[in-house]
Design a protein around this motif. Structure first.
Motif, short mmCIF file in Angstrom:
data_model
loop_
_atom_site.label_atom_id
_atom_site.label_comp_id
_atom_site.label_asym_id
_atom_site.label_seq_id
_atom_site.Cartn_x
_atom_site.Cartn_y
_atom_site.Cartn_z
N LYS A 1 0.83 -1.21 0.00
CA LYS A 1 0.00 0.00 0.00
C LYS A 1 0.86 1.25 0.00
N SER A 2 1.93 1.24 0.79
CA SER A 2 2.83 2.39 0.84
C SER A 2 3.47 2.64 -0.52
N VAL A 3 3.81 1.55 -1.21
CA VAL A 3 4.40 1.71 -2.55
C VAL A 3 3.38 2.30 -3.51
N LEU A 4 2.14 1.80 -3.47
CA LEU A 4 1.10 2.31 -4.37
C LEU A 4 0.73 3.75 -4.04
N ASP A 5 0.80 4.11 -2.77
CA ASP A 5 0.49 5.48 -2.36
C ASP A 5 1.61 6.45 -2.68
N GLY A 6 2.80 5.94 -2.89
CA GLY A 6 3.94 6.82 -3.10
C GLY A 6 4.59 7.26 -1.81
N ASN A 7 4.32 6.54 -0.72
CA ASN A 7 4.91 6.92 0.58
C ASN A 7 6.38 6.52 0.70
N VAL A 8 6.78 5.51 -0.03
CA VAL A 8 8.14 5.00 0.05
C VAL A 8 9.00 5.73 -0.98
N GLN B 1 11.27 6.45 -4.00
CA GLN B 1 11.38 5.80 -5.30
C GLN B 1 10.28 4.75 -5.48
N SER B 2 9.07 5.09 -5.00
CA SER B 2 7.98 4.12 -5.06
C SER B 2 7.51 3.86 -6.49
N VAL B 3 7.58 4.87 -7.36
CA VAL B 3 7.15 4.66 -8.75
C VAL B 3 8.05 3.64 -9.42
N ASP B 4 9.35 3.80 -9.24
CA ASP B 4 10.28 2.84 -9.85
C ASP B 4 10.09 1.45 -9.26
#
Length: 571
Positions: free
Chosen positions: A122-129, A131-134
């Motif tokens: 969820k954090s990756v999909l939200d962009g919280n992490v 370089q989440s897009v990569d």
């Protein structure tokens, strides 16, 4: 899109967009504001922004969400230590390794660890992490490049493993939400593009058994809820944000159609208003239809239910659609929308603005009827053509009247059902009120009874307190009497004791005195006889006599005095 005056196809007033609201999941509508699919270009239309939200409101929501997940992760941290390194599974493992191997390891993991995996994605999909897009693009590339992920192999997958694979493949984090519980079969069908990924739609693909070029070639495309151009969906209904084709029932975002040049000026086949009217060209079937009738139908059916903000947005959409119109009616509609937007900003009520728009459409319809009767440009039509056009207008009017009548009847039935429901609720509420009143009266009687008992007990307590005070005073009085009597008895005892001792002393003194006299007489007799006596004995008797004489000369002891006996004195 509603049937325009230039179309002879059956009228359909936005059916798919209404089905989404009535047939969708309420939880999905509240949880998923838009479809997230990072595979598309980020320069999509405003109505289909789905992938990576960057607004302040989203940031605030992320902050709150992070605070909650941090508190949860602290509680789960202890459990994580008990999981061996051999059993641990990461998101990359799920995306990379074989289904059955990962499923076997996940079955040995605790639920807290699985929840942590889902929260991480969820954090990756939200962009919280960072370089989440990569990271997401890497995970999605891993999943979509695998050939072993089929409906046969996914049957053996763990439930959480399947949810993570579907979320990675679609880019929609709603599949990870605990309140969204789809069957394993539905998740597998979504993954292999046999079911719509829109949780509020969930139709089998291809929808309505449509095998057009777009539905057949686009994986996961649903013509009931997705845009033909951007391949995305949202939950807007009863709006000009979406344009539906009368012929093939495919839908397109208005923004996408404007940006992609699908809304242009031209002349419809059966409309004599001129070459500059606004037309919509459907990408699915490549057919055109005019938009003025569609906008009129949308406003007639939906404008009374719009609030101020929604009405301004809809007027802005219509203004953008007809901005380049060369037709007189289109230009008038554009000017009217701009005028009403300014008036609403200055304080015009939305109900009044909606009525003005509907009156404007009626005026346009009357002008079109007059122009048709008089013949534009002085051209005369053949009688047969005139009869055909009149028949078409009559048929169109009858169809619209039937649709309006059906809609009114549906609304009447709905209102009647709502009224009956309200009546039943009112009856239930009246019964509840009567029960509450009876209960209240009962409680009031109980309270009065309790208050009476309390007053009685208070009176009893006051009476007992009064008696206790009297008893206390009586006890104190008796104690004083007892103390006085004790003192008096002690004094009497001391006096009697002293008198007794005094009498005993007197008796002893008399006895000793008599004895001394007797001894003295015997001594005198012995001296007269010439025998003499013991000088020491004579001295002793002399001292005793002097003591006795001194005792007789000493003052008498007061028997009432307490100074010479060991008893306590009066306080």
């Amino acid at each position: 899109m509603g049937t325009s005056s230039g179309s002879n196809h059956p009228h359909q007033m936005l059916p798919p967009r209404q089905q989404l609201r009535t047939g969708g999941l309420e939880t999905a509508l509240s949880l998923v504001s838009s479809d997230q699919e990072p595979r598309e270009s980020p320069t999509e239309s405003a109505s289909s922004q789905e992938t990576w939200p960057l607004g302040d409101a989203v940031t605030a929501k992320k902050t709150v969400k992070n605070q909650k997940t941090e508190s949860e992760s602290q509680e789960q941290h202890t459990v994580m230590h008990h999981v061996s390194n051999a059993d641990k599974v990461s998101i990359r493992d799920i995306a990379r390794e074989r289904v059955e191997l990962v499923a076997e390891r996940m079955h040995r993991l605790p639920d807290e660890f699985l929840d942590e995996l889902k929260n991480g994605l969820k954090s990756v999909l939200d962009g919280n992490v960072a370089q989440s897009v990569d990271e997401f693009m890497f995970l999605q590339k891993l999943v979509q490049s695998r050939s072993d992920l089929s409906s046969v192999t996914l049957v053996r997958a763990h439930r959480v493993q399947l949810e993570i694979l579907v979320a990675i493949n679609t880019g929609i984090q709603a599949f990870l939400h605990p309140n969204i519980s789809l069957s394993q079969t539905s998740l597998i069908e979504i993954f292999v593009y046999k079911r719509c990924r829109n949780i509020a739609c969930q139709n089998q693909l291809p929808a309505d058994n449509c095998y057009c070029e777009i539905c057949a070639n686009r994986k996961g495309f649903c013509n009931l809820c997705m845009c033909v151009i951007c391949n995305k969906f949202d939950f807007s209904v009863n709006t000009c944000r979406w344009i539906g084709c009368d012929l093939c029932s495919h839908w397109t975002h208005t923004d996408c159609a404007i940006r992609d040049g699908q809304i242009t000026t031209g002349s419809s086949a059966k409309n004599t208003s001129g070459p500059g009217e606004i037309l919509f060209k459907c990408r699915a079937c490549n057919r055109t239809s005019e938009l003025l009738g569609w906008v009129k139908d949308v406003f007639q059916h939906c404008a009374p239910n719009w609030d101020r903000e929604s009405l301004m947005k809809e007027l802005d959409f219509v203004s953008r659609i007809f901005r380049g119109s060369e037709d007189q009616r289109g230009r008038k509609l554009f000017w009217k929308c701009e005028e009403l937007i300014d008036k609403i900003k200055c304080g015009l009520a939305e109900a009044t603005a909606a009525k003005l728009v509907l009156m404007f459409f009626q005026e346009i319809e009357l002008d079109s009827a007059k122009s048709f009767e008089n013949g534009e440009g002085g051209c005369l039509m053949a009688p047969q053509d005139a009869c055909n056009q009149i028949a078409e207008v009559v048929q169109e009017t009858l169809r619209k009247m039937e649709i309006v009548a059906e809609e009114k009847m549906r609304m009447f039935k709905k209102a009647r059902m709502a009224l009956e429901t309200c009546d039943r609720e009112l009856e239930d509420k009246a019964k509840e009120v009567a029960e509450l009143k009876a209960e209240r009266q009962k409680k009031k009687v109980q309270i009065d009874e309790l208050e009476r008992i309390v007053r009685l007990k208070q009176a009893e307590a006051d009476m007992f307190q009064l008696k206790a005070n009297e008893a206390k005073r009586e006890a104190e009085r008796l104690q004083r009497i007892v103390l006085a009597k004790v003192d008096k008895s002690e004094e009497e005892y001391a006096s009697n004791y002293l008198k007794q001792r005094l009498s005993e002393a007197e008796a002893e003194k008399q006895y000793l005195f008599e004895k001394i006299k007797l001894q003295e007489n015997s001594r005198v007799a012995s001296q007269s006889s010439g025998g003499g006596g013991d000088p020491s004995q004579v001295l002793m008797y002399s001292k005793i006599r002097d003591l006795l004489q001194g005792y007789n000369l000493s003052p008498k002891v007061d028997p009432q005095s307490n100074e010479r006996h060991p008893f306590r004195s009066n306080p």
